[in-house]
Design an enzyme around this catalytic site. Structure first.
Site, PDB file in Angstrom:
ATOM      1  N   SER A  27       0.847  -1.189   0.000  1.00  0.00           N
ATOM      2  CA  SER A  27       0.000   0.000   0.000  1.00  0.00           C
ATOM      3  C   SER A  27       0.878   1.233   0.000  1.00  0.00           C
ATOM      4  O   SER A  27       1.988   1.217   0.537  1.00  0.00           O
ATOM      5  CB  SER A  27      -0.894   0.008   1.240  1.00  0.00           C
ATOM      6  N   TYR A  40      -1.401  -0.741  10.252  1.00  0.00           N
ATOM      7  CA  TYR A  40      -1.547  -1.100   8.836  1.00  0.00           C
ATOM      8  C   TYR A  40      -0.306  -0.680   8.045  1.00  0.00           C
ATOM      9  O   TYR A  40       0.252  -1.460   7.270  1.00  0.00           O
ATOM     10  CB  TYR A  40      -2.805  -0.432   8.267  1.00  0.00           C
ATOM     11  N   ALA A  42       2.689  -0.143   9.175  1.00  0.00           N
ATOM     12  CA  ALA A  42       3.835  -0.952   9.598  1.00  0.00           C
ATOM     13  C   ALA A  42       3.799  -2.340   8.961  1.00  0.00           C
ATOM     14  O   ALA A  42       4.830  -2.856   8.517  1.00  0.00           O
ATOM     15  CB  ALA A  42       3.866  -1.073  11.121  1.00  0.00           C
ATOM     16  N   LYS A  44       2.381  -3.195   6.100  1.00  0.00           N
ATOM     17  CA  LYS A  44       2.671  -3.077   4.675  1.00  0.00           C
ATOM     18  C   LYS A  44       4.138  -2.718   4.432  1.00  0.00           C
ATOM     19  O   LYS A  44       4.735  -3.158   3.454  1.00  0.00           O
ATOM     20  CB  LYS A  44       1.738  -2.059   4.013  1.00  0.00           C
ATOM     21  N   ILE A  73      -8.009   3.961  -5.316  1.00  0.00           N
ATOM     22  CA  ILE A  73      -8.543   3.179  -6.418  1.00  0.00           C
ATOM     23  C   ILE A  73     -10.066   3.249  -6.374  1.00  0.00           C
ATOM     24  O   ILE A  73     -10.667   3.197  -5.305  1.00  0.00           O
ATOM     25  CB  ILE A  73      -8.074   1.703  -6.319  1.00  0.00           C
TER      26      ILE A  73
END
Length: 176
Positions: A27, A40, A42, A44, A73
């Site tokens: 991400s 999140y 960390a 990724k 997106i």
């Protein structure tokens, strides 16, 4: 753990045939962070570290390992949470990325044409993000605004493309 558990049974067959492609979904949060989502970001970022390390181990054996880090997106969740004007301000392309664009990038990284590309923790993002952008007023490098967490639909679309590519490879079918 998921990346390790999926990649591990595939590695030996891929290395045995001296050909294989592994593409992880990370991400843009791993690169830029995201308020309120340190866990999140960390996770990724850790995935990107694993991709970099594994790419060094696998490249001499013909296996490439890369990560894709999509940003904003198109999805119903993003449409509800992020107004179009905010998208135009945050995203250099001034629009949301499309799930097909992420899937196309994953398909390319799985193709023979990408045989030299490995260890990319942050290939060019479909909507134009990069860790540093040039500030319009000063012309100096600055961090772009932080986007919300990318939609799960984009990751799912790219994951489906990856699984479709892997299902066609001989290494994948031997593992099954």
């Amino acid at each position: 753990d998921g990346f390790f558990h999926v990649a591990r049974p595939l590695l030996l067959p891929m290395m045995g045939t001296r050909h294989g492609r592994i593409v992880a979904m990370s991400s843009v949060s791993a690169i830029m962070g995201n308020r309120g989502q340190s866990n999140y970001a960390a996770a990724k970022a850790g995935l990107i570290g694993a991709v970099r390390a594994l790419s060094l181990e696998c490249a001499p054996r013909g296996v490439t390992v890369n990560a894709v880090a999509p940003g904003l997106i198109e999805s119903p969740a993003i449409a509800a949470a992020v107004p179009p004007e905010t998208v135009r301000q945050m995203v250099p392309a001034r629009r949301l990325g499309r799930p097909e664009e992420v899937a196309d990038l994953v398909a390319f990284l799985c193709s023979d044409r990408a045989g030299y590309i490995t260890g990319w923790p942050d290939p060019p993002h479909p909507e134009g993000y990069s860790p540093l952008t040039t500030g319009p007023e000063t012309g100096t490098a600055s961090l772009p605004p932080r986007p919300p967490r990318p939609a799960g639909a984009a990751a799912a679309a790219a994951g489906v493309a990856l699984l479709a590519m892997m299902a066609r490879s001989s290494a994948w079918t031997r593992v099954l």
